[in-house]
Design a protein around this motif. Structure first.
Motif, PDB file in Angstrom:
ATOM      1  N   GLY A  10      -3.991  -9.831   6.758  1.00  0.00           N
ATOM      2  CA  GLY A  10      -4.052  -8.463   6.739  1.00  0.00           C
ATOM      3  C   GLY A  10      -2.948  -7.806   7.740  1.00  0.00           C
ATOM      4  O   GLY A  10      -2.844  -6.404   7.887  1.00  0.00           O
ATOM      5  N   ILE A  11      -2.097  -8.609   8.663  1.00  0.00           N
ATOM      6  CA  ILE A  11      -1.290  -8.085   9.457  1.00  0.00           C
ATOM      7  C   ILE A  11      -0.366  -7.156   8.755  1.00  0.00           C
ATOM      8  O   ILE A  11       0.206  -7.338   7.716  1.00  0.00           O
ATOM      9  CB  ILE A  11      -0.573  -9.126  10.401  1.00  0.00           C
ATOM     10  CG1 ILE A  11       0.255  -8.604  11.501  1.00  0.00           C
ATOM     11  CG2 ILE A  11       0.448  -9.902   9.649  1.00  0.00           C
ATOM     12  CD1 ILE A  11       0.714  -9.543  12.560  1.00  0.00           C
ATOM     13  N   TYR A  12       0.200  -6.115   9.515  1.00  0.00           N
ATOM     14  CA  TYR A  12       0.982  -5.198   9.019  1.00  0.00           C
ATOM     15  C   TYR A  12       2.406  -5.614   9.296  1.00  0.00           C
ATOM     16  O   TYR A  12       2.852  -5.583  10.441  1.00  0.00           O
ATOM     17  CB  TYR A  12       0.620  -3.772   9.692  1.00  0.00           C
ATOM     18  CG  TYR A  12       1.620  -2.835   9.194  1.00  0.00           C
ATOM     19  CD1 TYR A  12       2.115  -2.455   8.088  1.00  0.00           C
ATOM     20  CD2 TYR A  12       1.834  -1.365  10.284  1.00  0.00           C
ATOM     21  CE1 TYR A  12       2.845  -1.130   7.665  1.00  0.00           C
ATOM     22  CE2 TYR A  12       2.710  -0.527  10.036  1.00  0.00           C
ATOM     23  CZ  TYR A  12       3.162  -0.263   8.796  1.00  0.00           C
ATOM     24  OH  TYR A  12       3.748   0.759   8.129  1.00  0.00           O
ATOM     25  N   THR A  13       3.149  -6.057   8.406  1.00  0.00           N
ATOM     26  CA  THR A  13       4.512  -6.775   8.520  1.00  0.00           C
ATOM     27  C   THR A  13       5.823  -5.710   8.720  1.00  0.00           C
ATOM     28  O   THR A  13       6.495  -5.902   9.575  1.00  0.00           O
ATOM     29  CB  THR A  13       4.676  -7.592   7.410  1.00  0.00           C
ATOM     30  OG1 THR A  13       4.801  -7.229   6.307  1.00  0.00           O
ATOM     31  CG2 THR A  13       3.854  -9.151   7.500  1.00  0.00           C
TER      32      THR A  13
ATOM     33  N   HIS B 178       0.650  -1.065  -0.112  1.00  0.00           N
ATOM     34  CA  HIS B 178      -0.023  -0.018   0.085  1.00  0.00           C
ATOM     35  C   HIS B 178       0.733   1.325  -0.162  1.00  0.00           C
ATOM     36  O   HIS B 178       1.829   1.171   0.772  1.00  0.00           O
ATOM     37  CB  HIS B 178      -1.038   0.231   1.245  1.00  0.00           C
ATOM     38  CG  HIS B 178      -1.836  -0.985   1.209  1.00  0.00           C
ATOM     39  ND1 HIS B 178      -3.134  -1.161   0.682  1.00  0.00           N
ATOM     40  CD2 HIS B 178      -1.803  -2.434   1.741  1.00  0.00           C
ATOM     41  CE1 HIS B 178      -3.754  -2.131   0.827  1.00  0.00           C
ATOM     42  NE2 HIS B 178      -2.938  -2.972   1.353  1.00  0.00           N
TER      43      HIS B 178
ATOM     44  N   ASN C 136       7.738  -4.887  12.000  1.00  0.00           N
ATOM     45  CA  ASN C 136       6.733  -5.320  13.121  1.00  0.00           C
ATOM     46  C   ASN C 136       7.273  -6.483  14.039  1.00  0.00           C
ATOM     47  O   ASN C 136       7.302  -7.537  13.352  1.00  0.00           O
ATOM     48  CB  ASN C 136       5.236  -5.616  12.458  1.00  0.00           C
ATOM     49  CG  ASN C 136       4.312  -5.959  13.824  1.00  0.00           C
ATOM     50  OD1 ASN C 136       4.576  -6.069  14.884  1.00  0.00           O
ATOM     51  ND2 ASN C 136       2.983  -6.023  13.407  1.00  0.00           N
TER      52      ASN C 136
ATOM     53  N   CYS D 244       5.792  -9.913  14.196  1.00  0.00           N
ATOM     54  CA  CYS D 244       5.553 -11.014  13.221  1.00  0.00           C
ATOM     55  C   CYS D 244       6.958 -11.724  13.084  1.00  0.00           C
ATOM     56  O   CYS D 244       7.011 -12.690  12.248  1.00  0.00           O
ATOM     57  CB  CYS D 244       5.554  -9.913  11.707  1.00  0.00           C
ATOM     58  SG  CYS D 244       4.192  -9.287  11.555  1.00  0.00           S
TER      59      CYS D 244
ATOM     60  N   ARG E 146       7.386  -1.893   6.790  1.00  0.00           N
ATOM     61  CA  ARG E 146       7.135  -0.665   5.797  1.00  0.00           C
ATOM     62  C   ARG E 146       8.473  -0.093   5.358  1.00  0.00           C
ATOM     63  O   ARG E 146       9.484  -0.128   6.172  1.00  0.00           O
ATOM     64  CB  ARG E 146       6.365   0.316   6.424  1.00  0.00           C
ATOM     65  CG  ARG E 146       6.802   1.265   7.259  1.00  0.00           C
ATOM     66  CD  ARG E 146       6.193   2.605   7.799  1.00  0.00           C
ATOM     67  NE  ARG E 146       6.954   3.463   8.798  1.00  0.00           N
ATOM     68  CZ  ARG E 146       6.634   3.365   9.854  1.00  0.00           C
ATOM     69  NH1 ARG E 146       5.552   2.697  10.456  1.00  0.00           N
ATOM     70  NH2 ARG E 146       7.294   4.163  10.805  1.00  0.00           N
TER      71      ARG E 146
ATOM     72  N   LEU F  77       1.678  -5.661   3.928  1.00  0.00           N
ATOM     73  CA  LEU F  77       0.915  -6.315   4.614  1.00  0.00           C
ATOM     74  C   LEU F  77       0.441  -7.773   4.017  1.00  0.00           C
ATOM     75  O   LEU F  77       0.827  -7.820   2.799  1.00  0.00           O
ATOM     76  CB  LEU F  77      -0.676  -5.718   4.668  1.00  0.00           C
ATOM     77  CG  LEU F  77      -0.743  -4.302   5.249  1.00  0.00           C
ATOM     78  CD1 LEU F  77      -0.467  -3.210   4.280  1.00  0.00           C
ATOM     79  CD2 LEU F  77      -1.856  -4.128   5.970  1.00  0.00           C
ATOM     80  N   CYS F  78       0.096  -8.806   4.969  1.00  0.00           N
ATOM     81  CA  CYS F  78       0.168  -9.963   4.522  1.00  0.00           C
ATOM     82  C   CYS F  78      -1.411 -10.165   3.779  1.00  0.00           C
ATOM     83  O   CYS F  78      -2.407  -9.443   4.374  1.00  0.00           O
ATOM     84  CB  CYS F  78      -0.235 -11.149   5.703  1.00  0.00           C
ATOM     85  SG  CYS F  78      -0.724 -12.654   5.379  1.00  0.00           S
ATOM     86  N   SER F  79      -1.370 -10.549   2.540  1.00  0.00           N
ATOM     87  CA  SER F  79      -2.682 -10.717   1.757  1.00  0.00           C
ATOM     88  C   SER F  79      -3.832 -11.422   2.394  1.00  0.00           C
ATOM     89  O   SER F  79      -4.970 -11.506   2.093  1.00  0.00           O
ATOM     90  CB  SER F  79      -2.465 -10.927   0.534  1.00  0.00           C
ATOM     91  OG  SER F  79      -1.858 -12.182   0.077  1.00  0.00           O
TER      92      SER F  79
ATOM     93  N   HIS G 119       4.197   0.242   2.448  1.00  0.00           N
ATOM     94  CA  HIS G 119       3.503  -0.598   3.767  1.00  0.00           C
ATOM     95  C   HIS G 119       3.160  -1.777   3.139  1.00  0.00           C
ATOM     96  O   HIS G 119       2.277  -2.078   2.332  1.00  0.00           O
ATOM     97  CB  HIS G 119       2.392   0.096   4.018  1.00  0.00           C
ATOM     98  CG  HIS G 119       2.496   1.535   4.713  1.00  0.00           C
ATOM     99  ND1 HIS G 119       2.709   1.895   5.957  1.00  0.00           N
ATOM    100  CD2 HIS G 119       2.655   2.674   3.847  1.00  0.00           C
ATOM    101  CE1 HIS G 119       3.012   3.253   6.092  1.00  0.00           C
ATOM    102  NE2 HIS G 119       3.018   3.818   4.775  1.00  0.00           N
TER     103      HIS G 119
END
Length: 57
Positions: free
Chosen positions: A37-40, A21, A53, A56, A42, A32-34, A30
């Motif tokens: 949805g976790i923000y891994t 994103h 993160n 993770c 950036r 994220l896991c598709s 940014h």
């Protein structure tokens, strides 16, 4: 989030499952896991580092 240098981050598997994103200037990216949805992590606006993160790892 933990700041790490570009050379210190290697995605060893699952890169095809990441969504990217971008907003505004599209300099920061940014990831994220598709699936969940976790923000891994950036890619920071300033070149040279990532924010990862810790939860993770």
């Amino acid at each position: 989030m933990t700041k790490v240098h570009n050379r210190a981050l290697t995605v060893e598997s699952g890169e095809d499952l990441l969504s990217i994103h971008e907003w505004n200037t599209q300099r920061a990216k940014h990831f994220l896991c598709s699936r969940c949805g976790i923000y891994t992590f950036r890619r920071m606006r300033r070149a040279g580092s990532f924010a990862v993160n810790e939860f993770c790892l």
